[in-house]
Scaffold this active site. Structure first.
Site, PDB file in Angstrom:
ATOM      1  N   ASN A   4      -5.033  12.667   1.205  1.00 25.53           N
ATOM      2  CA  ASN A   4      -4.179  11.725   1.950  1.00 25.53           C
ATOM      3  C   ASN A   4      -5.072  10.949   2.921  1.00 25.53           C
ATOM      4  O   ASN A   4      -6.291  11.166   3.001  1.00 25.53           O
ATOM      5  CB  ASN A   4      -3.064  12.486   2.682  1.00 25.53           C
ATOM      6  CG  ASN A   4      -2.001  11.553   3.235  1.00 25.53           C
ATOM      7  OD1 ASN A   4      -1.531  10.647   2.540  1.00 25.53           O
ATOM      8  ND2 ASN A   4      -1.615  11.733   4.482  1.00 25.53           N
ATOM      9  N   LYS A   5      -4.452  10.075   3.664  1.00 23.93           N
ATOM     10  CA  LYS A   5      -5.169   9.203   4.601  1.00 23.93           C
ATOM     11  C   LYS A   5      -6.152   9.980   5.475  1.00 23.93           C
ATOM     12  O   LYS A   5      -5.849  11.086   5.922  1.00 23.93           O
ATOM     13  CB  LYS A   5      -4.135   8.462   5.461  1.00 23.93           C
ATOM     14  CG  LYS A   5      -4.661   7.502   6.486  1.00 23.93           C
ATOM     15  CD  LYS A   5      -5.591   6.458   5.912  1.00 23.93           C
ATOM     16  CE  LYS A   5      -5.007   5.673   4.767  1.00 23.93           C
ATOM     17  NZ  LYS A   5      -6.002   4.851   4.029  1.00 23.93           N
ATOM     18  N   GLN A  55      -1.831   2.279  10.166  1.00 21.15           N
ATOM     19  CA  GLN A  55      -0.551   2.255   9.443  1.00 21.15           C
ATOM     20  C   GLN A  55       0.553   2.968  10.221  1.00 21.15           C
ATOM     21  O   GLN A  55       1.729   2.639  10.079  1.00 21.15           O
ATOM     22  CB  GLN A  55      -0.705   2.921   8.064  1.00 21.15           C
ATOM     23  CG  GLN A  55      -1.505   2.116   7.050  1.00 21.15           C
ATOM     24  CD  GLN A  55      -2.958   2.529   7.036  1.00 21.15           C
ATOM     25  OE1 GLN A  55      -3.512   2.922   8.063  1.00 21.15           O
ATOM     26  NE2 GLN A  55      -3.591   2.435   5.900  1.00 21.15           N
ATOM     27  N   ARG A  98      -7.545  -0.070  -6.500  1.00 21.70           N
ATOM     28  CA  ARG A  98      -7.704   0.994  -5.490  1.00 21.70           C
ATOM     29  C   ARG A  98      -7.929   2.323  -6.227  1.00 21.70           C
ATOM     30  O   ARG A  98      -7.162   2.682  -7.106  1.00 21.70           O
ATOM     31  CB  ARG A  98      -6.477   1.077  -4.567  1.00 21.70           C
ATOM     32  CG  ARG A  98      -6.364  -0.160  -3.664  1.00 21.70           C
ATOM     33  CD  ARG A  98      -5.482   0.066  -2.473  1.00 21.70           C
ATOM     34  NE  ARG A  98      -6.073   0.958  -1.495  1.00 21.70           N
ATOM     35  CZ  ARG A  98      -5.404   1.468  -0.460  1.00 21.70           C
ATOM     36  NH1 ARG A  98      -4.119   1.178  -0.303  1.00 21.70           N
ATOM     37  NH2 ARG A  98      -5.993   2.269   0.398  1.00 21.70           N
ATOM     38  N   ARG A 102       0.863  -1.177   0.000  1.00 20.92           N
ATOM     39  CA  ARG A 102       0.000   0.000   0.000  1.00 20.92           C
ATOM     40  C   ARG A 102       0.902   1.229   0.000  1.00 20.92           C
ATOM     41  O   ARG A 102       2.119   1.098   0.044  1.00 20.92           O
ATOM     42  CB  ARG A 102      -1.028   0.004   1.166  1.00 20.92           C
ATOM     43  CG  ARG A 102      -0.690  -0.770   2.380  1.00 20.92           C
ATOM     44  CD  ARG A 102       0.448  -0.244   3.168  1.00 20.92           C
ATOM     45  NE  ARG A 102       0.263   1.157   3.456  1.00 20.92           N
ATOM     46  CZ  ARG A 102       1.221   2.018   3.694  1.00 20.92           C
ATOM     47  NH1 ARG A 102       2.486   1.636   3.698  1.00 20.92           N
ATOM     48  NH2 ARG A 102       0.969   3.290   3.924  1.00 20.92           N
ATOM     49  N   GLY A 103       0.282   2.414  -0.011  1.00 24.41           N
ATOM     50  CA  GLY A 103       1.079   3.624  -0.186  1.00 24.41           C
ATOM     51  C   GLY A 103       1.148   3.928  -1.681  1.00 24.41           C
ATOM     52  O   GLY A 103       1.466   3.032  -2.484  1.00 24.41           O
ATOM     53  N   ALA A 104       0.853   5.181  -2.036  1.00 21.46           N
ATOM     54  CA  ALA A 104       0.661   5.506  -3.454  1.00 21.46           C
ATOM     55  C   ALA A 104       1.840   5.102  -4.359  1.00 21.46           C
ATOM     56  O   ALA A 104       1.632   4.414  -5.369  1.00 21.46           O
ATOM     57  CB  ALA A 104       0.356   7.002  -3.585  1.00 21.46           C
ATOM     58  N   ASP A 129      -1.806  10.782  -1.603  1.00 27.32           N
ATOM     59  CA  ASP A 129      -2.191   9.792  -2.612  1.00 27.32           C
ATOM     60  C   ASP A 129      -2.534  10.427  -3.943  1.00 27.32           C
ATOM     61  O   ASP A 129      -2.514   9.778  -4.984  1.00 27.32           O
ATOM     62  CB  ASP A 129      -3.381   8.966  -2.123  1.00 27.32           C
ATOM     63  CG  ASP A 129      -2.920   8.036  -1.040  1.00 27.32           C
ATOM     64  OD1 ASP A 129      -2.801   8.491   0.113  1.00 27.32           O
ATOM     65  OD2 ASP A 129      -2.622   6.870  -1.356  1.00 27.32           O
TER      66      ASP A 129
HETATM   67  C1  MRU Z   1       4.241   8.045   0.256  1.00 23.76           C
HETATM   68  S1  MRU Z   1       2.749   7.353   0.571  1.00 23.76           S
HETATM   69  C2  MRU Z   1       1.509   8.608   0.629  1.00 23.76           C
HETATM   70  C3  MRU Z   1       0.192   8.036   0.915  1.00 23.76           C
HETATM   71  O1  MRU Z   1      -0.052   6.959   0.067  1.00 23.76           O
HETATM   72  C4  MRU Z   1       0.061   7.623   2.388  1.00 23.76           C
HETATM   73  O2  MRU Z   1       0.181   8.754   3.188  1.00 23.76           O
HETATM   74  C5  MRU Z   1      -1.283   6.967   2.594  1.00 23.76           C
HETATM   75  O3  MRU Z   1      -2.251   7.622   2.871  1.00 23.76           O
HETATM   76  C6  MRU Z   1      -1.349   5.504   2.375  1.00 23.76           C
HETATM   77  O4  MRU Z   1      -2.646   4.996   2.486  1.00 23.76           O
HETATM   78  P1  MRU Z   1      -2.888   3.431   2.375  1.00 23.76           P
HETATM   79  O5  MRU Z   1      -4.369   3.282   2.506  1.00 23.76           O
HETATM   80  O6  MRU Z   1      -2.118   2.793   3.478  1.00 23.76           O
HETATM   81  O7  MRU Z   1      -2.396   3.009   1.006  1.00 23.76           O
END
Ligand code: MRU
Length: 366
Positions: A254-255, A203, A90, A53-55, A244
């Site tokens: 973002n999250k 996370q 996603r 996960r993470g963009a 993201d």
């Molecule tokens: C460098 S990663 C930036 C974002 O992807 C991160 O902050 C985030 O919100 C991740 O969400 P996730 O749902 O864990 O994929």
């Protein structure tokens, strides 16, 4: 980054075994599991169910999904179908679409016989570029930390709050938000990191805290609601988060919970920076609140939490009545006006159309 004495990336191609390997992040911090991704379905499941996960890492994983699929079937139909299947895993992280578009654009005009080899090289390139972008983001963000440190007493730590995991596990290496922190530590600047736990999937607690702990970084885990209080009492000098998807006008998705941190930071005159590689910018969108699709995840992620039981087993417990449903919007949008600046691989800019256009003039759409 290091896990014990060994350097790991979050995804890599194992030449000896000829397979793509990832760290299965669902088990961290309790178990470190490396798994192989082979079929197109393996890759889709790994992204959808958040083994990765993470963009930026989602983008890199999708690139490898295309390259592995090209080895099996390099036809146009396969290329297009792989794009569709991966793209729907996603919805919010724009790096997914970016990576799939890069792969398709570079492969579609090649003869089928050449596609697998070209796709492999391109997927590796996407990974290398992500690592280099994040390293540069770290060097650029370091300048912000240096300025704050210069106003402190010698030896006094710069307190940085971060939300979710925008660390090396969310990218191929370094992380976005965490890269300036590691660079500051390497430069001998004392930093202390407030790690938001980041409900519902935690996370922060499970991944960022693990990264910080593994690297001997001074850090403390806090509940999501503690940030405002700490800011009011002068315990936070700086907020750095990831994103993201950031619009061409600087709105930052973002999250979930990031927006509330930005509001609290603004109320307390604390700089709120967003670290991002340029593939996270969606040049086609302006208004983040109106236009960015927000992923709605399973309510079970809210009504239950994962953790290590007293007997050492990793499992899930329910935290609310049997009949209570969970609502689970996974991301929110922080309007550009609340963002102090964007830390990119090319430098730091205002979160605005003008700021982004100055750094990326070739990307501006008419
Ligand atoms: C460098 S990663 C930036 C974002 O992807 C991160 O902050 C985030 O919100 C991740 O969400 P996730 O749902 O864990 O994929």
């Amino acid at each position: 980054m290091k896990v014990g004495a060994k350097h790991y990336r979050s995804i890599w191609y194992d030449d000896a075994e000829q397979v793509v390997k990832i760290i299965d992040q669902r088990w961290l911090p309790h178990e470190f599991r490396v798994v192989n991704l082979k079929s197109r379905n393996d890759f889709a499941v790994a992204i959808r169910d958040m083994w990765v996960r993470g963009a930026p890492l989602i983008g890199a994983t999708a690139a490898f999904a295309v390259s592995e699929e090209m080895k099996r079937d390099a036809s146009d139909a396969s290329l297009n179908e792989t794009w569709e299947i991966l793209h729907e895993t996603r919805p919010t992280a724009i790096n997914l679409r970016w990576a799939l578009n890069e792969m398709r654009a570079r492969l579609k005009d090649l003869p089928e016989a050449d596609r697998a080899a070209a796709a492999h090289i391109l997927a590796q390139q996407i990974c290398e570029e992500d690592v280099e972008c994040n390293r540069q983001i770290g060097l650029n963000g370091l300048e912000i930390i240096k300025k704050i440190a210069a106003a402190k007493k010698p030896g006094e730590a710069v307190n940085i709050l971060t939300h979710c995991n925008a660390g090396w596990l969310a990218t191929v290496d370094w992380g976005t938000a965490t890269s300036p922190m590691y660079h500051a530590a390497e430069a001998g600047i004392p930093v202390h990191i407030w790690v938001d736990e980041t409900r519902p999937r935690n996370q922060g607690a499970q991944l960022t805290a693990w990264e910080m702990d593994s690297h001997g970084m001074s850090h403390k885990l806090i509940v999501d609601n503690a940030g405002g209080h700490l800011m009011q009492h002068g315990d936070v000098d700086l907020v750095i988060v990831g994103t993201d998807r950031t619009t061409s006008h600087g709105d930052v998705c973002n999250k979930i919970g990031t927006y509330l941190k930005a509001l609290a930071a603004r109320d307390n005159n604390i700089p709120f920076y967003v670290a991002l590689p340029s593939p996270t910018i969606d040049w086609t969108l302006k208004d983040g609140v109106a236009e960015i699709p927000i992923e709605e995840r399973d309510g079970d992620e809210v009504t239950k939490v994962w953790g290590k039981m007293e007997d050492g087993r990793v499992g899930q417990i329910q935290i609310c009545p049997d009949g209570t449903p969970g609502g689970n919007p996974a991301f929110d949008v922080t309007p550009a006006r609340l963002v102090t600046g964007l830390i990119t691989e090319r430098g730091i800019c205002d979160a605005s159309a003008e700021g982004l256009a100055e750094l990326f003039p070739e990307r501006v759409l008419n």
